[in-house]
Design a protein around this motif. Structure first.
Motif, mmCIF file in Angstrom:
data_model
loop_
_atom_site.group_PDB
_atom_site.id
_atom_site.type_symbol
_atom_site.label_atom_id
_atom_site.label_comp_id
_atom_site.label_asym_id
_atom_site.label_seq_id
_atom_site.Cartn_x
_atom_site.Cartn_y
_atom_site.Cartn_z
ATOM 1 N N PHE A 71 -56.693 11.211 -63.309
ATOM 2 C CA PHE A 71 -56.103 10.912 -62.090
ATOM 3 C C PHE A 71 -54.906 9.717 -62.361
ATOM 4 O O PHE A 71 -53.848 9.458 -62.081
ATOM 5 N N PHE A 72 -55.451 8.772 -63.335
ATOM 6 C CA PHE A 72 -54.599 7.488 -63.821
ATOM 7 C C PHE A 72 -53.365 7.977 -64.324
ATOM 8 O O PHE A 72 -52.350 7.636 -64.173
ATOM 9 N N LYS A 73 -53.525 9.225 -65.229
ATOM 10 C CA LYS A 73 -52.339 9.483 -66.007
ATOM 11 C C LYS A 73 -51.176 10.282 -64.872
ATOM 12 O O LYS A 73 -50.102 9.875 -64.992
ATOM 13 N N SER A 74 -51.720 10.955 -63.939
ATOM 14 C CA SER A 74 -51.077 11.793 -63.249
ATOM 15 C C SER A 74 -50.479 10.626 -62.189
ATOM 16 O O SER A 74 -49.387 10.741 -61.817
ATOM 17 N N ALA A 75 -51.046 9.658 -61.906
ATOM 18 C CA ALA A 75 -50.484 8.635 -61.089
ATOM 19 C C ALA A 75 -49.371 7.856 -61.587
ATOM 20 O O ALA A 75 -48.663 7.429 -60.721
ATOM 21 N N ALA A 76 -49.357 7.741 -63.083
ATOM 22 C CA ALA A 76 -48.419 7.047 -63.776
ATOM 23 C C ALA A 76 -47.003 7.872 -63.764
ATOM 24 O O ALA A 76 -45.726 7.271 -63.647
ATOM 25 N N LEU A 77 -47.004 9.054 -63.200
ATOM 26 C CA LEU A 77 -45.757 9.808 -62.891
ATOM 27 C C LEU A 77 -45.124 9.312 -61.569
ATOM 28 O O LEU A 77 -44.007 9.689 -61.417
ATOM 29 N N GLY A 78 -45.648 8.709 -60.488
ATOM 30 C CA GLY A 78 -45.091 8.527 -59.218
ATOM 31 C C GLY A 78 -44.967 9.688 -58.506
ATOM 32 O O GLY A 78 -44.966 10.848 -59.057
ATOM 33 N N ALA A 79 -44.991 9.548 -57.348
ATOM 34 C CA ALA A 79 -44.765 10.785 -56.360
ATOM 35 C C ALA A 79 -43.707 11.605 -56.665
ATOM 36 O O ALA A 79 -43.921 12.947 -56.902
ATOM 37 N N GLY A 80 -42.415 11.097 -56.811
ATOM 38 C CA GLY A 80 -41.156 12.044 -57.160
ATOM 39 C C GLY A 80 -41.503 12.683 -58.553
ATOM 40 O O GLY A 80 -41.496 14.035 -58.547
ATOM 41 N N GLY A 81 -42.027 12.109 -59.569
ATOM 42 C CA GLY A 81 -42.188 12.929 -60.701
ATOM 43 C C GLY A 81 -43.362 13.830 -60.794
ATOM 44 O O GLY A 81 -43.158 14.915 -61.414
ATOM 45 N N PHE A 82 -44.297 13.371 -60.060
ATOM 46 C CA PHE A 82 -45.491 14.434 -59.702
ATOM 47 C C PHE A 82 -45.241 15.615 -59.358
ATOM 48 O O PHE A 82 -45.257 16.708 -59.767
ATOM 49 N N TRP A 83 -44.340 15.555 -58.030
ATOM 50 C CA TRP A 83 -43.681 16.601 -57.339
ATOM 51 C C TRP A 83 -42.994 17.501 -58.234
ATOM 52 O O TRP A 83 -42.863 18.717 -58.236
ATOM 53 N N ALA A 84 -42.028 16.859 -59.166
ATOM 54 C CA ALA A 84 -40.962 17.506 -59.972
ATOM 55 C C ALA A 84 -41.798 18.326 -61.140
ATOM 56 O O ALA A 84 -41.621 19.719 -61.129
ATOM 57 N N ALA A 85 -42.885 17.717 -61.488
ATOM 58 C CA ALA A 85 -43.890 18.466 -62.634
ATOM 59 C C ALA A 85 -44.326 19.597 -62.076
ATOM 60 O O ALA A 85 -44.735 20.557 -62.663
ATOM 61 N N VAL A 86 -44.956 19.627 -60.836
ATOM 62 C CA VAL A 86 -45.939 20.633 -60.296
ATOM 63 C C VAL A 86 -44.976 21.413 -59.366
ATOM 64 O O VAL A 86 -45.643 22.701 -59.095
ATOM 65 N N SER A 87 -43.824 21.347 -59.385
ATOM 66 C CA SER A 87 -43.049 22.244 -58.596
ATOM 67 C C SER A 87 -42.126 22.849 -59.518
ATOM 68 O O SER A 87 -40.963 23.679 -58.998
ATOM 69 N N ALA A 88 -42.003 22.801 -60.863
ATOM 70 C CA ALA A 88 -40.865 23.182 -61.599
ATOM 71 C C ALA A 88 -40.969 24.959 -61.689
ATOM 72 O O ALA A 88 -42.254 25.508 -61.421
ATOM 73 N N PRO A 89 -39.965 25.707 -61.659
ATOM 74 C CA PRO A 89 -40.008 27.202 -61.496
ATOM 75 C C PRO A 89 -41.050 27.719 -62.356
ATOM 76 O O PRO A 89 -41.902 28.743 -61.884
ATOM 77 N N ARG A 90 -41.098 27.369 -63.649
ATOM 78 C CA ARG A 90 -42.167 28.097 -64.655
ATOM 79 C C ARG A 90 -43.668 27.598 -64.230
ATOM 80 O O ARG A 90 -44.313 28.539 -64.213
ATOM 81 N N VAL A 91 -43.849 26.430 -63.616
ATOM 82 C CA VAL A 91 -45.089 26.050 -63.167
ATOM 83 C C VAL A 91 -45.349 26.924 -61.749
ATOM 84 O O VAL A 91 -46.524 27.485 -61.793
ATOM 85 N N VAL A 92 -44.610 26.880 -61.061
ATOM 86 C CA VAL A 92 -44.750 27.697 -59.683
ATOM 87 C C VAL A 92 -45.184 29.138 -60.227
ATOM 88 O O VAL A 92 -46.125 29.682 -59.432
ATOM 89 N N ALA A 93 -44.318 29.701 -61.086
ATOM 90 C CA ALA A 93 -44.659 31.126 -61.630
ATOM 91 C C ALA A 93 -45.935 31.383 -62.079
ATOM 92 O O ALA A 93 -46.800 32.455 -61.797
ATOM 93 N N SER A 94 -46.604 30.218 -62.863
ATOM 94 C CA SER A 94 -47.714 30.138 -63.197
ATOM 95 C C SER A 94 -48.928 30.225 -62.324
ATOM 96 O O SER A 94 -49.843 31.223 -62.247
ATOM 97 N N TYR A 95 -48.817 29.449 -61.130
ATOM 98 C CA TYR A 95 -49.705 29.304 -60.239
ATOM 99 C C TYR A 95 -49.787 30.859 -59.615
ATOM 100 O O TYR A 95 -50.752 31.439 -59.180
ATOM 101 N N LYS A 96 -48.364 31.192 -59.332
ATOM 102 C CA LYS A 96 -48.448 32.640 -58.497
ATOM 103 C C LYS A 96 -49.395 33.855 -59.247
ATOM 104 O O LYS A 96 -50.258 34.464 -58.695
ATOM 105 N N LEU A 97 -48.956 33.889 -60.731
ATOM 106 C CA LEU A 97 -49.904 34.602 -61.616
ATOM 107 C C LEU A 97 -51.354 34.325 -61.405
ATOM 108 O O LEU A 97 -52.281 35.117 -61.262
#
Lengths: 277, 292
Positions: free
Chosen positions: A37-63
């Motif tokens: 949680f410390f490491k991901s908090a370091a990303l900030g809200a914008g960075g976190f959202w960008a990291a978890v919503s990239a197309p390749r990541v979303v495709a992996s969630y779907k699968l």
């Protein structure tokens, strides 16, 4: 301090065992997990959202979610049949068959992974006839679902078995003597009683499948956007030293499984008193 | 459809089980499902392992790299299982024998590693001890290596097997109550004597059960150790990781030969597990049998 904290007891060792439990829990589990949680908090809200919503990541969630759901549904149907047969019927070889149900718990996931891949590869025992029928399993999302079905197999069976065993046969007898057919008895008497355990087993299989890695990486083929599960994407990012990106995906997966387990806990207390709710 | 079935069965006095055809049908469906998903993969492991005969099988299982992987697997399990055993006994003693606030929260926290996926379990140790981790610079300055080395493998294994002994032991100890221990204390037994002579004999099967499950997972863990291993041949490869490397090098026969060793371990675990379950169910059914 002990005396005010815990109720007084003549037994010794509370301070020692309680202290050691807290210490070991903190060092092995809580401290390492908190880094996530410390490491991901370091990303900030914008960075976190960008990291978890990239197309390749979303495709992996779907699968990951889709194949986990498919595996859990297959186990939901066949797990009920297996549990019912193991509790209510007698057949030769029952005890070893019953023990074998736990195989996916005991078999190392890497072994399961290479065995399933070899079976379902285009030249494999099962892959060859399936390929001739036009169905590709290995290196497709279907293969991922097959591996996740294997991994989740014991959950529905093992959650349902004790519940079916503890069913009160008198109630079934009463239903039958009042003229209910067996199907009616099953639908109106047995099913409501086993429903909470059934859903619990399904949810456990689903939760287990979400985080599965070893049995899936071999059969998946691991093509980005197509057959790449979230766990593998986490490893890929770690190997590229993208620690923050990896932790962001990990937090999403972890929160998903916590929510599921919370729901399962609620379900389990419901299954203890199914009528009061 | 349901109505038609109901009418057809209205004459039967008691429908206490399914018609024989349905029973046979359901049994066959259940067995076919288990055959397809459990027995066939199991058979495939041994068939692939023996495809080039016994000599190749024995060679693959006894080559130096395989033996060093075996040694590392035994070492990590040899570290993780005893530590988690001590923890499990301590946690179960504190939770089952005493009352204190926050007990349920503590039990939930002990189960926490089960909710964490294998890859994340390995990853948290990279975040702590890796090159770019929180303690990475300090470790490098002191020339210490934790991840991509044996300590990291041991830590990841301890983490994933953390709850096994505790969660088996807590309910067994809770069910045993505290009266026998209190009697022993009143009669003058010391704390350790009470534990060894009164508590341990009454929970030994639950303890053994937890240790066996803990050991099976410790020796078979793949995802978590894969993340922290660094895959250095002969140095940081456990048996499951060795299987992966052989398989990815298209050395299928050797991969399955090593995998068959792990499969034996799994089957042995299942046999031991059902033996213990059978024993404890027999004891539960005949309470007149002396419990000592």
């Amino acid at each position: 301090m002990n005396i005010t904290f815990k109720r007084h007891s003549v037994l010794p060792g509370f301070g020692l065992t309680f202290g050691f439990t807290l210490f070991y829990l903190s060092v092995i589990v809580l401290l390492p997990l908190s880094t996530l949680f410390f490491k991901s908090a370091a990303l900030g809200a914008g960075g976190f959202w960008a990291a978890v919503s990239a197309p390749r990541v979303v495709a992996s969630y779907k699968l990951t979610f889709g194949a986990s759901l498919a595996g859990a549904l297959v186990n939901g149907v066949f797990g009920l049949v297996v549990a019912w047969v193991l509790v209510r019927y007698r057949f030769p070889g029952q005890r070893p068959v019953d023990a074998l149900v736990d195989l996916p718990f005991a078999l190392p996931t890497a072994v399961a992974g290479i065995a399933l891949t070899t079976l379902y590869a285009p030249e494999g025992w099962l892959g060859k006839p399936l390929a001739e029928a036009g169905i590709k399993v290995a290196y497709t999302p279907l293969g991922v679902a097959v591996a996740l079905t294997f991994i989740g197999l014991p959950f529905v069976v093992r959650t349902l078995q004790p519940v079916i065993e503890s069913l009160d046969v008198d109630v079934e007898e009463a239903a039958a003597s009042l003229g209910a057919s067996r199907l009616q008895t099953f639908r109106r008497v047995i099913l409501p009683a086993i429903l909470p355990a059934w859903i619990t087993g399904f949810a456990l299989a689903f939760a287990r499948a979400l985080g599965e890695y070893g049995s899936v990486v071999f059969i998946a083929g691991n093509m980005p956007m197509k057959t790449e599960i979230s766990s593998l994407l986490i490893i890929t990012k770690l190997e590229q030293y993208d620690y923050a990106g990896a932790t962001a995906i990990a937090v999403v997966m972890l929160v998903a499984s916590f929510v599921l387990l919370l729901a399962i806990n609620r379900l389990q207390s419901w299954s203890m008193h199914p009528t009061s709710d | 459809m349901a109505a038609a079935v109901a009418v057809k069965h209205a004459g039967a006095p008691r429908n206490l089980t399914e018609p024989i055809a349905v029973r046979i049908g359901l049994t066959l469906v259940a067995l076919a499902y288990l055959l397809l998903f459990l027995l066939v993969p199991l058979a495939a492991v041994f068939a692939e392992a023996l495809q080039k005969g016994w000599t190749a099988y024995v060679n693959a299982a006894t080559e130096p790299v395989a033996l060093s992987a075996l040694w590392l697997t035994l070492l990590t399990a040899g570290i993780a299982v005893p530590l988690n055993l001590v923890f499990g006994v301590a946690a179960a003693w504190a939770i089952a024998k005493f009352d204190f606030p926050g007990k349920n929260a503590l039990i939930t926290l002990i189960d926490l590693p089960f909710a964490v996926s294998p890859v994340i379990s390995g990853m948290i140790f990279i975040l702590l001890f890796g090159r770019l981790g929180y303690l990475g610079p300090w470790l490098q300055a002191h020339d210490l290596k934790i991840v991509f080395a044996v300590p990291g493998l041991a830590l990841a294994t301890i983490f994933v097997t953390f709850p096994f002994v505790a969660r088996e032991l807590i309910p067994v100890m809770q069910a045993a109550g505290t009266e026998e221990e209190e009697a022993a204390r009143v009669l003058g037994a010391g704390g350790w004597a009470t534990f060894w002579r009164v508590t341990l004999p009454s929970v030994k099967w639950g303890l053994l059960f937890g240790v066996i499950l803990c050991n099976a997972r410790a020796m078979g863990e793949f995802g978590a150790v894969s993340v922290v291993s660094g895959h250095i041949r002969g140095k940081t490869n456990t048996l499951p990781l060795h299987v992966e490397i052989l398989y990815n090098e298209y050395n299928f026969q050797a991969a399955f030969a090593v995998a068959s060793l792990l499969t034996f371990l799994a089957l042995l675990t299942l046999v031991a597990k059902s033996f213990i379950e059978w024993r404890s169910s027999r004891r539960a059914e005949s309470p007149s049998e002396p419990t000592a």
